[in-house]
Enzyme design. Structure first.
Site, PDB file in Angstrom:
ATOM      1  N   GLU A 166      21.013  12.550  42.984  1.00  0.00           N
ATOM      2  CA  GLU A 166      22.369  12.101  43.287  1.00  0.00           C
ATOM      3  C   GLU A 166      22.964  11.500  42.026  1.00  0.00           C
ATOM      4  O   GLU A 166      22.301  10.738  41.320  1.00  0.00           O
ATOM      5  CB  GLU A 166      22.357  11.067  44.413  1.00  0.00           C
ATOM      6  CG  GLU A 166      23.755  10.621  44.786  1.00  0.00           C
ATOM      7  CD  GLU A 166      23.807   9.681  45.981  1.00  0.00           C
ATOM      8  OE1 GLU A 166      24.816   8.983  46.102  1.00  0.00           O
ATOM      9  OE2 GLU A 166      22.843   9.661  46.776  1.00  0.00           O
TER      10      GLU A 166
ATOM     11  N   ASP B 151      16.646   5.985  52.105  1.00  0.00           N
ATOM     12  CA  ASP B 151      16.577   6.501  50.736  1.00  0.00           C
ATOM     13  C   ASP B 151      15.815   7.827  50.693  1.00  0.00           C
ATOM     14  O   ASP B 151      16.164   8.727  49.929  1.00  0.00           O
ATOM     15  CB  ASP B 151      15.894   5.484  49.818  1.00  0.00           C
ATOM     16  CG  ASP B 151      16.565   4.135  49.865  1.00  0.00           C
ATOM     17  OD1 ASP B 151      17.533   3.932  49.117  1.00  0.00           O
ATOM     18  OD2 ASP B 151      16.128   3.293  50.678  1.00  0.00           O
TER      19      ASP B 151
ATOM     20  N   ASP C  82      16.919  10.172  45.149  1.00  0.00           N
ATOM     21  CA  ASP C  82      18.006   9.218  45.366  1.00  0.00           C
ATOM     22  C   ASP C  82      17.679   8.032  44.463  1.00  0.00           C
ATOM     23  O   ASP C  82      16.905   7.155  44.837  1.00  0.00           O
ATOM     24  CB  ASP C  82      18.067   8.804  46.836  1.00  0.00           C
ATOM     25  CG  ASP C  82      19.204   7.830  47.119  1.00  0.00           C
ATOM     26  OD1 ASP C  82      20.201   7.828  46.363  1.00  0.00           O
ATOM     27  OD2 ASP C  82      19.094   7.066  48.095  1.00  0.00           O
TER      28      ASP C  82
END
EC number: 3.1.21.10
Length: 166
Positions: free
Chosen positions: A77, A149, A9
């Protein structure tokens, strides 16, 4: 056969990571598939630190993560411009991530937030809590991984596993 996936992330202040191992065994109807947690956490860089030094920290820590987990695949991501005020800083951190992954000659897949939500919950508009619960359930964890996260990075890794031909 084991496949290791490192989910990321991306972020400059906080970069979440989650490593999983997917096991596939047998053939035909006796084929079995399991996924297990290797580790998760964050790479943090303090806001008052020089930008170049923050990027160096991400660079060094990403190399260490890849050496530690030896992933077969890295999943991240995708960056979305409309939802962040710090897009340029995140993009710079993402550039360092892409560099490290390329230096290790690892394949990289990227997923949008909606693809990740769809992947782990079956619903592209799921809320954050639903995604975190799905991560905990898939990995047989008693609690939702913290911080967010790291849980998000595990969701990315699980999405990659679900998308693999397994």
């Amino acid at each position: 056969m084991e496949k290791r996936i490192l989910g990321l992330d991306p972020g400059l202040a906080t970069l979440g990571f989650g490593a999983i191992a997917a096991q596939t065994g047998g053939t035909g109807r006796s084929r079995s598939e399991t996924v297990s947690l290797l580790d998760f956490g964050i790479i943090q860089t303090p806001a008052k630190t020089d930008l170049g030094q923050r990027l160096c920290t991400i660079y060094e820590d990403m190399h260490a993560l890849i050496e530690q987990f030896k992933p077969d695949l890295v999943a991240a991501e995708k960056l979305f411009f409309y939802r962040m005020g710090n897009t340029i800083l995140v993009a710079q951190a993402r550039g360092v991530i892409l560099l490290v992954v390329a230096q290790h000659q690892l394949p990289l897949v990227e997923y949008t937030p909606a693809q990740i939500k769809q992947g782990v919950t079956g619903y592209g508009n799921a809320d954050k809590h639903d995604v975190q619960q799905a991560v905990a359930r898939e990995l047989n964890l008693e609690t939702i991984p913290k911080p967010d996260d790291a849980a998000d990075a595990l969701a990315v890794a699980l999405t990659a596993w679900f998308q693999m031909e397994h």
